[in-house]
Write a protein that holds these residues in place. Structure first.
Motif, PDB file in Angstrom:
ATOM      1  N   SER A 259       0.777  -1.105  -0.019  1.00 31.45           N
ATOM      2  CA  SER A 259      -0.045   0.075  -0.096  1.00 31.45           C
ATOM      3  C   SER A 259       0.856   1.128   0.111  1.00 31.45           C
ATOM      4  N   SER A 260       2.032   1.152  -0.163  1.00 28.46           N
ATOM      5  CA  SER A 260       2.949   2.460  -0.035  1.00 28.46           C
ATOM      6  C   SER A 260       2.423   3.383   0.922  1.00 28.46           C
ATOM      7  N   PRO A 261       2.398   3.221   2.025  1.00 28.83           N
ATOM      8  CA  PRO A 261       2.257   4.328   2.995  1.00 28.83           C
ATOM      9  C   PRO A 261       3.213   5.459   3.294  1.00 28.83           C
ATOM     10  N   LYS A 262       2.722   6.677   3.649  1.00 25.21           N
ATOM     11  CA  LYS A 262       3.731   7.580   3.920  1.00 25.21           C
ATOM     12  C   LYS A 262       4.484   7.433   5.333  1.00 25.21           C
ATOM     13  N   ALA A 263       3.549   6.855   5.995  1.00 26.04           N
ATOM     14  CA  ALA A 263       4.094   6.407   7.346  1.00 26.04           C
ATOM     15  C   ALA A 263       3.767   5.364   8.140  1.00 26.04           C
ATOM     16  N   ILE A 264       4.523   4.449   8.949  1.00 26.22           N
ATOM     17  CA  ILE A 264       3.921   3.551   9.727  1.00 26.22           C
ATOM     18  C   ILE A 264       4.143   3.789  11.347  1.00 26.22           C
ATOM     19  N   ILE A 265       3.100   3.826  11.863  1.00 26.27           N
ATOM     20  CA  ILE A 265       3.026   4.397  13.277  1.00 26.27           C
ATOM     21  C   ILE A 265       3.107   3.095  14.092  1.00 26.27           C
ATOM     22  N   LEU A 266       3.775   3.118  15.101  1.00 22.83           N
ATOM     23  CA  LEU A 266       3.904   2.083  16.101  1.00 22.83           C
ATOM     24  C   LEU A 266       2.997   2.648  17.433  1.00 22.83           C
ATOM     25  N   PHE A 267       2.511   1.699  18.064  1.00 20.06           N
ATOM     26  CA  PHE A 267       1.679   2.006  18.927  1.00 20.06           C
ATOM     27  C   PHE A 267       1.459   0.863  19.846  1.00 20.06           C
ATOM     28  N   GLY A 268       1.472   1.126  21.277  1.00 16.46           N
ATOM     29  CA  GLY A 268       1.404   0.103  22.213  1.00 16.46           C
ATOM     30  C   GLY A 268       2.488  -0.285  23.261  1.00 16.46           C
ATOM     31  N   GLY A 269       2.451  -0.942  24.157  1.00 16.27           N
ATOM     32  CA  GLY A 269       3.694  -1.039  25.112  1.00 16.27           C
ATOM     33  C   GLY A 269       4.970  -1.496  24.468  1.00 16.27           C
ATOM     34  N   LEU A 270       5.193  -2.328  23.385  1.00 12.35           N
ATOM     35  CA  LEU A 270       6.506  -2.626  22.837  1.00 12.35           C
ATOM     36  C   LEU A 270       7.043  -1.402  22.037  1.00 12.35           C
ATOM     37  N   ALA A 271       6.269  -0.553  21.803  1.00 13.74           N
ATOM     38  CA  ALA A 271       6.791   0.761  21.061  1.00 13.74           C
ATOM     39  C   ALA A 271       7.487   1.642  21.791  1.00 13.74           C
ATOM     40  N   HIS A 272       7.118   1.497  23.229  1.00  9.24           N
ATOM     41  CA  HIS A 272       7.828   2.308  24.164  1.00  9.24           C
ATOM     42  C   HIS A 272       9.381   2.055  24.120  1.00  9.24           C
ATOM     43  N   ALA A 273       9.763   0.856  23.582  1.00  9.18           N
ATOM     44  CA  ALA A 273      11.168   0.641  23.622  1.00  9.18           C
ATOM     45  C   ALA A 273      11.884   1.662  22.806  1.00  9.18           C
ATOM     46  N   GLY A 274      11.177   2.392  21.953  1.00  6.22           N
ATOM     47  CA  GLY A 274      11.787   3.487  20.952  1.00  6.22           C
ATOM     48  C   GLY A 274      12.993   3.009  20.156  1.00  6.22           C
ATOM     49  N   ASN A 275      14.077   3.651  20.268  1.00  4.28           N
ATOM     50  CA  ASN A 275      15.303   3.533  19.303  1.00  4.28           C
ATOM     51  C   ASN A 275      15.946   1.890  19.399  1.00  4.28           C
ATOM     52  N   LEU A 276      15.711   1.472  20.601  1.00  2.00           N
ATOM     53  CA  LEU A 276      16.201   0.085  20.481  1.00  2.00           C
ATOM     54  C   LEU A 276      15.394  -0.764  19.927  1.00  2.00           C
ATOM     55  N   LEU A 277      14.206  -0.546  19.492  1.00  2.00           N
ATOM     56  CA  LEU A 277      13.295  -1.335  18.393  1.00  2.00           C
ATOM     57  C   LEU A 277      13.201  -0.615  16.885  1.00  2.00           C
ATOM     58  N   THR A 278      13.195   0.734  16.788  1.00  2.00           N
ATOM     59  CA  THR A 278      12.998   1.371  15.768  1.00  2.00           C
ATOM     60  C   THR A 278      14.252   1.418  14.780  1.00  2.00           C
ATOM     61  N   GLU A 279      15.585   1.469  15.499  1.00  2.00           N
ATOM     62  CA  GLU A 279      16.789   1.627  14.727  1.00  2.00           C
ATOM     63  C   GLU A 279      17.215   0.336  13.947  1.00  2.00           C
ATOM     64  N   PRO A 280      17.205  -1.034  14.682  1.00  2.00           N
ATOM     65  CA  PRO A 280      17.106  -1.792  13.912  1.00  2.00           C
ATOM     66  C   PRO A 280      16.080  -2.332  12.898  1.00  2.00           C
ATOM     67  N   LEU A 281      14.789  -1.755  13.419  1.00  2.00           N
ATOM     68  CA  LEU A 281      13.654  -1.964  12.373  1.00  2.00           C
ATOM     69  C   LEU A 281      13.929  -1.235  11.119  1.00  2.00           C
ATOM     70  N   LYS A 282      14.375   0.177  10.937  1.00  2.00           N
ATOM     71  CA  LYS A 282      14.388   0.875   9.903  1.00  2.00           C
ATOM     72  C   LYS A 282      15.702   0.290   8.918  1.00  2.00           C
ATOM     73  N   GLU A 283      16.482   0.168   9.797  1.00  2.00           N
ATOM     74  CA  GLU A 283      17.703  -0.600   8.919  1.00  2.00           C
ATOM     75  C   GLU A 283      17.291  -1.722   8.090  1.00  2.00           C
ATOM     76  N   ALA A 284      16.689  -2.481   8.692  1.00  2.00           N
ATOM     77  CA  ALA A 284      16.235  -3.704   7.847  1.00  2.00           C
ATOM     78  C   ALA A 284      15.095  -3.453   6.892  1.00  2.00           C
ATOM     79  N   MET A 285      14.092  -2.582   7.196  1.00  2.00           N
ATOM     80  CA  MET A 285      13.297  -1.988   6.252  1.00  2.00           C
ATOM     81  C   MET A 285      14.062  -1.566   4.987  1.00  2.00           C
ATOM     82  N   ASP A 286      14.884  -0.634   5.385  1.00  2.00           N
ATOM     83  CA  ASP A 286      15.412   0.183   4.247  1.00  2.00           C
ATOM     84  C   ASP A 286      16.275  -1.029   3.321  1.00  2.00           C
ATOM     85  N   LYS A 287      16.879  -1.858   3.803  1.00  2.00           N
ATOM     86  CA  LYS A 287      17.749  -3.047   3.357  1.00  2.00           C
ATOM     87  C   LYS A 287      16.664  -3.890   2.294  1.00  2.00           C
ATOM     88  N   ASN A 288      15.604  -3.909   2.820  1.00  2.00           N
ATOM     89  CA  ASN A 288      14.650  -4.967   2.128  1.00  2.00           C
ATOM     90  C   ASN A 288      13.739  -4.331   1.338  1.00  2.00           C
TER      91      ASN A 288
END
Lengths: 325, 325
Positions: A259-288
């Motif tokens: 669906s080529s979204p402009k943004a993916i918004i993370l919500f809920g308990g685990l999202a509070h991990a912040g960069n711990l989660l989003t940094e590896p996430l962004k790297e893998a997303m960009d690579k794939n």
């Protein structure tokens, strides 16, 4: 005339929270009823409606309410029913026409959707997705829920059950056993329970490695334990978030192809991990991600209050009703 | 007043076909221009516009045409440009504002989209998706293209590049190398070239097995060879379609988790394999789909004529224009 208030209902597994919301997203008054103290959907809906009516008349909003929006587990927006909701005693096996009953008993238009779709509407009306027409909200709680908005419109599918992204098997097709009976579903990795599961696996695979997590023996490890260990620099705990983020990022690359979204918004308990989660996430997303979409989709951690978003999102449904009714 | 005719333009890698279409989906008149005999997008667009103008005035449709719809490789519906189209010499590196130029030179509203989206519109207006609001069209040609309709609306994404389902990697993440530079993309398996590739792999993996395919030595095996062998009962050829259908079915299970379509419509050369492909596909889809969606999504082989659907689908875009303009 435009109505000034909307009722937002957040039906949880134990309690149902009700709020009167104004157009700026302020929750002015609250009330609640039990979700589970009823034998039938009808008696629950009647109790809920009575509480809504009481809330409106007590605060003198009669005639000035746009409608009732509800966020409901397994809620079907197309027909306003709740069905096959494993944790709701009166909706385990039957489909309950909840919206129709509440509408009849309150005299207000009523619409319902599932929790993740309500969160998506909440982000669109009051949160990070304000002004966006194409985005996905991923709720990272016990499981992984999703609300998909494309072209400014919530994607609900022909049967009301679109957006089950916790159960795509993009990344580990023959992976972990899921509660849905299949294997490799995304939520078996990317959710609070998924993180705890990864922790148990890592402890077993690397028996020689030192980690704060090994000291938790009197009870099962939770994602919160992993978060706290990671925050204090525990290497294995950090790697557990890297593993989780990587899987999520690989899955997001496929969501973008859809669906080529402009943004993916993370919500809920685990999202509070912040960069711990989003940094590896962004790297893998960009690579794939497919090259034509590279670098275009933002990852945003929701700024809405966990305790409020469900009511706000549900109330957003009611504003929609005031436009179309 | 409602206009009676629309112009549908199918821009192929070599030739561009143009048709005057009426409201019932009849192509009344045709013409064509070369796609590649031009140095710039501007000169191509001018030649195309001149041909459209000539077609309209020669047949006395002046004043009675709703608009021009175009199906264009890598066409971006959001801004009407064509960009990074590997096979179009004048659009390899620059973004050409094709819709704007054609609109200026013809005096008609003009909108373009990519081939697969045009096919989806064609199915919605004239074909198997008539009356459906939630469906996906999968085009199985050299690659795998897709057009996704949800809630009656084509999903184009924030940048116009949604619906790249040939490049999801649901099934074989670390699989075959794709033309896009990544590995495991769906179209490396489920496409005409994917089938030919599977045939070559099977011949190598099973050197002892007898098959009609082994007699093709003077030229590369094509998907058509595999189809013909399968139709005459060749066991290995049948298994190649089973393998292809299975991968496609597993991927479709994830697509259903995303948008819960009422139907997935197969289109293009490979779709002509019919049951050889659709039977294993349906079996794998049913086995892999989330239980709440099981048995709800139909697999339909398009009945539209391959030579016509691109023009029809493009013309469907023009009807939309007549509503909004």
């Amino acid at each position: 005339m435009d109505k000034s208030y909307a009722i937002g209902v957040d039906m949880g597994g134990t309690n149902t929270a009700i709020g009167v919301v104004d157009r700026r997203g302020e929750i002015l008054f609250r009330s609640s009823v039990s979700t589970v103290d009823y034998n039938t959907g009808e008696s629950y809906a009647e109790a809920l409606s009575a509480t809504i009516n009481e809330l409106i008349s007590r605060n003198n909003f009669t005639g000035n309410v746009a409608g009732v929006g509800m966020g409901v587990p397994n809620g079907n927006m197309n027909d306003g029913t709740v069905e096959r909701a494993a944790n709701i005693p009166w909706a385990k096996t039957v489909a309950v026409p909840l919206a129709a009953i509440v509408s009849e008993k309150t005299g207000l238009p009523c619409k319902l959707t599932n929790d993740a779709n309500a969160a998506a509407l909440g982000e669109m009306v009051y949160g990070a997705a304000k002004g966006l027409k194409d985005f996905i909200v991923i709720t990272l709680g016990t499981g992984l829920g999703s609300g998909i908005v494309a072209g400014g419109q919530l994607i609900v599918g022909h049967d009301g059950f679109a957006g089950e992204l916790g159960h795509v098997r993009t990344v580990r097709h023959n992976g972990r056993l899921c509660g849905c009976g299949r294997t490799g579903c995304l939520e078996t990795y990317a959710s609070a329970t998924g993180v705890a599961r990864t922790a148990r696996e890592f402890l077993e695979i690397y028996p020689e490695r030192e980690t704060l997590l090994r000291s938790i023996t009197s009870r099962p490890i939770t994602s919160k334990d992993v978060f706290e260990a990671a925050r204090s620099g525990d290497r294995m705990a950090i790697e557990i978030f890297e593993f989780t983020g990587r899987i999520l990022g690989e899955a997001f690359a496929d969501f973008i192809a859809f669906s080529s979204p402009k943004a993916i918004i993370l919500f809920g308990g685990l999202a509070h991990a912040g960069n711990l989660l989003t940094e590896p996430l962004k790297e893998a997303m960009d690579k794939n991600v497919i090259s034509i979409c590279k670098g275009k989709t933002e990852i945003i951690v929701s700024q809405l209050n966990d305790g409020e978003v469900a009511i706000l999102g549900a109330s957003a449904l009611a504003w929609e009703l005031s436009v179309t009714n």
